[in-house]
Motif scaffolding. Structure first.
Motif, PDB file in Angstrom:
ATOM      1  N   TYR A 195       0.817  -1.216   0.000  1.00  0.00           N
ATOM      2  CA  TYR A 195       0.000   0.000   0.000  1.00  0.00           C
ATOM      3  C   TYR A 195       0.850   1.265   0.000  1.00  0.00           C
ATOM      4  N   LEU A 196       2.053   1.205   0.567  1.00  0.00           N
ATOM      5  CA  LEU A 196       2.965   2.337   0.445  1.00  0.00           C
ATOM      6  C   LEU A 196       3.382   2.546  -1.011  1.00  0.00           C
ATOM      7  N   GLN A 197       3.598   1.426  -1.727  1.00  0.00           N
ATOM      8  CA  GLN A 197       3.910   1.525  -3.161  1.00  0.00           C
ATOM      9  C   GLN A 197       2.737   2.137  -3.920  1.00  0.00           C
ATOM     10  N   GLN A 202       6.789   4.691  -2.105  1.00  0.00           N
ATOM     11  CA  GLN A 202       7.768   3.606  -2.093  1.00  0.00           C
ATOM     12  C   GLN A 202       7.995   3.103  -3.515  1.00  0.00           C
ATOM     13  N   ASN A 203       9.275   2.845  -3.844  1.00  0.00           N
ATOM     14  CA  ASN A 203       9.577   2.282  -5.157  1.00  0.00           C
ATOM     15  C   ASN A 203       9.275   0.782  -5.168  1.00  0.00           C
ATOM     16  N   ASN A 204       9.661   0.103  -6.231  1.00  0.00           N
ATOM     17  CA  ASN A 204       9.295  -1.319  -6.361  1.00  0.00           C
ATOM     18  C   ASN A 204      10.434  -2.257  -5.978  1.00  0.00           C
ATOM     19  N   ARG A 205      11.378  -1.796  -5.179  1.00  0.00           N
ATOM     20  CA  ARG A 205      12.520  -2.624  -4.810  1.00  0.00           C
ATOM     21  C   ARG A 205      12.087  -3.932  -4.155  1.00  0.00           C
ATOM     22  N   SER A 210      11.842  -9.635  -3.032  1.00  0.00           N
ATOM     23  CA  SER A 210      11.109 -10.544  -2.136  1.00  0.00           C
ATOM     24  C   SER A 210      11.520 -10.351  -0.680  1.00  0.00           C
ATOM     25  N   PHE A 211      11.820  -9.094  -0.324  1.00  0.00           N
ATOM     26  CA  PHE A 211      12.161  -8.744   1.049  1.00  0.00           C
ATOM     27  C   PHE A 211      13.410  -9.450   1.552  1.00  0.00           C
ATOM     28  N   ASP A 289      18.060   4.691  -3.357  1.00  0.00           N
ATOM     29  CA  ASP A 289      16.651   5.058  -3.257  1.00  0.00           C
ATOM     30  C   ASP A 289      16.463   6.537  -2.935  1.00  0.00           C
ATOM     31  N   TYR A 290      17.538   7.193  -2.496  1.00  0.00           N
ATOM     32  CA  TYR A 290      17.418   8.562  -1.997  1.00  0.00           C
ATOM     33  C   TYR A 290      18.220   9.541  -2.857  1.00  0.00           C
ATOM     34  N   GLN A 291      17.743  10.770  -2.886  1.00  0.00           N
ATOM     35  CA  GLN A 291      18.423  11.848  -3.594  1.00  0.00           C
ATOM     36  C   GLN A 291      19.623  12.353  -2.787  1.00  0.00           C
TER      37      GLN A 291
END
Length: 392
Positions: A195-197, A202-205, A210-211, A289-291
């Motif tokens: 739900y965050l995605q 949240q990206n699709n990492r 698979s965590f 994932d971050y700028q």
């Protein structure tokens, strides 16, 4: 996060091995029995009685105890039933527990998440080799506010009622039925990240990985990460009957020049007890994932009374409320505001009881190591180190 497969039947039996030689801890007898509230989907007392019936089979008992001793912090009832079907598969108690387990795990594995997830599992307090089963007690975790728990209902192998003090940890061994523990956390974290995605924060990492958050999880490209080398909690404030703490991290950072946030929920399955050092070697921050080269790590304990879907919705709404006002602010200021929005999304009771908000580590920097580093509440102490995951 690992998502358990649907197995044939699962019961959440928690057996608490309590030596009956301590009269201050337990009193037998049917008088003044106060019914413990059970969950909406499962009558845990009924599940306890069915598990007791199965434990009277010597082969079932030996295998169940072996699993409970060797697997921590708990064992899904589906696993116990799957590995004992040859011994008790034709018994009514087995069929009933198998039916409950299949229903619960199927319900928790759909694309659309249910409002409440429950998975039957079994854990053992004071786990050790059991030579005398006449002193074994079977119990279950109550529902509702932990502060209202007084006496805990438990049963002998003959189904005679026994009362345990909810505040005093029993000195004996105990086995307990749970529906809102370790296995449930696995499912909830998967849905929370989903739900965050969908909420755009949240990206699709995690869809691709698979965590798999171990330091060995190299994919097709190298990763610059920060991993958790060591962690210790001063107090997880978890009642003994609730078993191991179910702790998860929420990481947050700024992912673009518009100050949009990137938020992930990361389960910490190993973090069972306070005043214990753990060495997980677990990746928490993925720097591409971050700028910018700083991020937050916040620790929470799963609250049985909190709707995880509502919680995610509150987090997403909270961070988006600040985005319109912070797009021109310095990113480091926004980073702190995102962490603040996550805290504000948590239930009000977390501020009054402090049961479920563990700690926050703000502005963790890339390429920097942290040793014996306390969080803002000084309730958690961690070691962090930079870690490059090379490609295969």
């Amino acid at each position: 996060m690992k998502t358990p497969r649907i197995l044939l039947g699962a019961l959440l039996a928690s057996m608490l091995f309590v030596g009956c030689n301590n009269s201050e801890e337990l009193v037998t007898g049917p008088d003044n029995l106060v019914e413990q509230q059970t969950s909406d989907l499962v009558n845990k007392k009924e599940a306890v009685f069915q598990f007791i019936d199965l434990m009277k089979n010597q082969s079932f008992k030996e295998k169940a105890v072996e699993l409970l001793i060797n697997q921590q912090p708990s064992v899904s009832m589906s696993k116990i039933l799957e590995q004992t079907s040859e011994f008790v598969g034709s018994e009514e108690a087995y069929k009933s527990l198998a039916s409950k387990t299949t229903m619960l795990e199927s319900r928790a594995s759909k694309d659309a998440a249910p409002d409440k997830i429950e998975i039957l599992e079994v854990w053992m307090h004071n786990g050790k080799r059991i030579d005398d089963f006449s002193n074994v007690l079977f119990s279950f975790a109550p529902e509702g506010d932990e502060e209202t728990w007084n006496r805990i209902e438990a049963y002998t192998i003959d189904k005679e009622v026994v009362y345990l003090d909810s505040k005093i940890v029993p000195s004996q061994t105990v086995i307990i039925i749970e529906t809102d523990g370790f296995e449930t956390l696995k499912k909830e974290v998967a849905y929370m990240n989903k739900y965050l995605q969908e909420g755009g924060v949240q990206n699709n990492r995690f869809l691709n990985s698979s965590f798999d958050l171990s330091a060995k999880s190299a994919r097709n490209t190298g990763l610059e990460t920060t991993k958790l080398d060591k962690i210790r909690l001063n107090d997880d404030e978890e009642p003994w009957v609730s078993g191991a703490a179910e702790v998860y991290a929420i990481t947050s950072g700024i992912k673009d020049d518009k100050n949009n946030p990137e938020i992930k929920v990361i389960p910490m399955y190993y973090l069972d007890h306070d005043d214990t050092d753990y060495y997980p070697n677990q990746i928490l921050l993925f720097w591409d994932d971050y700028q910018y080269q700083a991020a937050n790590i916040q620790l929470f304990e799963k609250d049985d009374n909190t709707n995880y879907k509502d919680l995610v919705s509150a987090i997403v709404n909270g961070v988006f409320q600040i985005i319109g006002t912070v797009s021109t602010q310095p990113w480091v200021s926004v980073l702190g505001q995102v962490a603040g929005a996550i805290i504000q999304a948590m239930p009000d009771s977390w501020y009054t009881n402090n049961d479920d908000y563990v700690d926050s580590f703000y502005t963790i920097e890339k390429n920097k190591s942290y040793s014996n580093y306390y969080g803002a509440r000084r309730n958690a102490k961690i070691n962090l180190s930079p870690f490059y995951v090379a490609p295969n």
